[in-house]
Motif scaffolding. Structure first.
Motif, short mmCIF file in Angstrom:
data_model
loop_
_atom_site.label_atom_id
_atom_site.label_comp_id
_atom_site.label_asym_id
_atom_site.label_seq_id
_atom_site.Cartn_x
_atom_site.Cartn_y
_atom_site.Cartn_z
N LEU A 144 66.94 8.97 99.38
CA LEU A 144 65.50 9.09 99.56
C LEU A 144 64.90 7.73 99.90
O LEU A 144 65.63 6.75 100.04
CB LEU A 144 64.86 9.66 98.28
CG LEU A 144 65.36 11.04 97.84
CD1 LEU A 144 64.84 11.38 96.45
CD2 LEU A 144 64.96 12.12 98.85
N ILE A 145 63.59 7.68 100.02
CA ILE A 145 62.90 6.40 100.26
C ILE A 145 61.77 6.29 99.23
O ILE A 145 61.33 7.30 98.66
CB ILE A 145 62.34 6.30 101.70
CG1 ILE A 145 61.56 7.56 102.08
CG2 ILE A 145 63.47 6.06 102.68
CD1 ILE A 145 60.07 7.41 101.97
N PRO A 146 61.27 5.08 98.96
CA PRO A 146 60.16 4.95 98.01
C PRO A 146 58.91 5.60 98.57
O PRO A 146 58.44 5.24 99.64
CB PRO A 146 59.99 3.42 97.87
CG PRO A 146 60.63 2.85 99.08
CD PRO A 146 61.73 3.78 99.47
N THR A 151 55.37 1.52 99.33
CA THR A 151 55.32 0.77 100.58
C THR A 151 54.03 -0.04 100.67
O THR A 151 54.02 -1.18 101.15
CB THR A 151 55.44 1.70 101.79
OG1 THR A 151 54.45 2.73 101.70
CG2 THR A 151 56.81 2.32 101.86
N SER A 152 52.95 0.52 100.17
CA SER A 152 51.67 -0.19 100.21
C SER A 152 51.68 -1.37 99.24
O SER A 152 51.28 -2.48 99.60
CB SER A 152 50.52 0.76 99.87
OG SER A 152 49.28 0.15 100.08
N ASN A 224 44.50 -0.17 104.88
CA ASN A 224 44.74 1.21 105.24
C ASN A 224 45.82 1.83 104.37
O ASN A 224 46.88 2.22 104.86
CB ASN A 224 45.11 1.32 106.73
CG ASN A 224 44.84 2.72 107.28
OD1 ASN A 224 44.58 3.64 106.52
ND2 ASN A 224 44.93 2.85 108.58
N SER A 225 45.56 1.91 103.09
CA SER A 225 46.53 2.51 102.17
C SER A 225 46.80 3.97 102.50
O SER A 225 47.93 4.45 102.39
CB SER A 225 46.03 2.38 100.73
OG SER A 225 45.98 1.05 100.32
N ARG A 226 45.77 4.69 102.90
CA ARG A 226 45.96 6.12 103.22
C ARG A 226 47.01 6.30 104.31
O ARG A 226 47.82 7.23 104.26
CB ARG A 226 44.63 6.75 103.67
CG ARG A 226 43.74 7.16 102.51
CD ARG A 226 42.50 7.87 103.01
NE ARG A 226 41.76 8.43 101.88
CZ ARG A 226 41.47 9.71 101.73
NH1 ARG A 226 41.88 10.59 102.64
NH2 ARG A 226 40.80 10.15 100.69
N ALA A 227 46.99 5.43 105.32
CA ALA A 227 47.98 5.52 106.39
C ALA A 227 49.38 5.28 105.85
O ALA A 227 50.34 5.94 106.26
CB ALA A 227 47.65 4.53 107.50
N SER A 228 49.50 4.34 104.90
CA SER A 228 50.81 4.07 104.28
C SER A 228 51.29 5.29 103.50
O SER A 228 52.47 5.65 103.57
CB SER A 228 50.71 2.87 103.33
OG SER A 228 50.45 1.68 104.05
N ALA A 234 55.66 11.47 105.43
CA ALA A 234 56.32 11.89 106.68
C ALA A 234 57.78 11.46 106.70
O ALA A 234 58.65 12.18 107.21
CB ALA A 234 55.57 11.31 107.87
N ALA A 235 58.08 10.28 106.15
CA ALA A 235 59.47 9.80 106.12
C ALA A 235 60.29 10.52 105.05
O ALA A 235 61.49 10.77 105.23
CB ALA A 235 59.50 8.29 105.88
#
Length: 249
Positions: A144-146, A151-152, A224-228, A234-235
């Motif tokens: 998986l990914i974090p 990420t933010s 732009n935390s929402r985009a993160s 999505a990932a």
């Protein structure tokens, strides 16, 4: 609220403790919901000037308890969906809810601080750890990914090369290394006492100025935390589906 998250209000501060010590405070879906509820409860307690987050038992938090979380796949799907008014899903909001508070949040870390536990600690404004604490962006070890706001928060604290190295290897690092790269704020033999000392210093300042500073830095440091958060989801989604529907490759 369940027994695996405890909250105690003492004078001008709130103490939040992860309380599943036999599992190194591995996070369940119920605990994630409780973390959000507790953050809202703290926000309503207007006497609070600082929040200290700890973990009972041998570790701060070993991350998401995948075995417990995947017992109910429908719950995973439900909690994975974002709430439009917040821009986060339950996994992300369990961490980011602490960033939304006007008061400073200090994480006192010991033992394992892995995966989702690390992302919770990163959502605090200050992180203090024992010398023998261990940190790991553990998700890739599980395919998986974090995706719990990591990420933010990582982008605010360390360089992209260090973030990628931690994420792609999933290797645990000690507190000295974590401090050197900016993952944690301080190393202390007694992180709880150190956190309380910092809370005392902050409480001596104007509460409105402290709140304004926290909001200003959060809004300007990462615009732009929402985009993160959307990128995290999505990932992660195809990776979750891949685990649910294994393929030969």
């Amino acid at each position: 609220m369940g027994d695996h998250i405890t909250v105690r209000f003492d004078s001008d501060r709130a103490y939040i403790a992860l309380n599943r010590p036999s599992k190194h405070n591995g996070l369940t879906v119920e605990m994630l919901r409780d973390l959000i509820s507790v953050a809202r409860k703290v926000d309503q307690h207007k006497a609070t000037r600082a929040v200290i987050v700890t973990g009972n038992g041998p570790s701060f938090c070993s991350g998401l308890d995948i075995a417990a979380a995947t017992r109910n796949p429908l719950a995973i799907v439900t909690e994975f969906l974002p709430r439009p008014w917040r821009g986060t899903n339950t996994f992300q909001e369990a961490c980011w809810a602490w960033r939304r508070l006007d008061v400073p949040v200090i994480a006192a870390v010991h033992g394992r601080c892995y995966g989702g536990g690390l992302q919770l600690a990163l959502a605090a404004d200050v992180r203090i750890a024992t010398p023998d604490a261990e940190f790991s962006v553990m998700e890739t070890a599980h395919g998986l990914i974090p995706d719990m706001s990591g990420t933010s928060s990582l982008s605010q604290l360390i360089g992209i090369d260090q973030a990628l190295l931690l994420t792609m290897t999933a290797d645990p690092v000690d507190a000295a290394h974590a401090h050197r790269i900016g993952l944690i704020t301080e190393v202390a033999a007694d992180p709880l006492a150190a956190a309380e000392a910092i809370a005392d210093r902050i409480a001596a300042r104007d509460r409105h100025a402290v709140a304004a500073a926290k909001r200003l830095f959060d809004r300007s440091w990462q615009r732009n935390s929402r985009a993160s958060f959307a990128a995290e989801r999505a990932a992660q989604l195809p990776l979750l589906l891949r685990k649910a529907l294994p393929r030969s490759d």
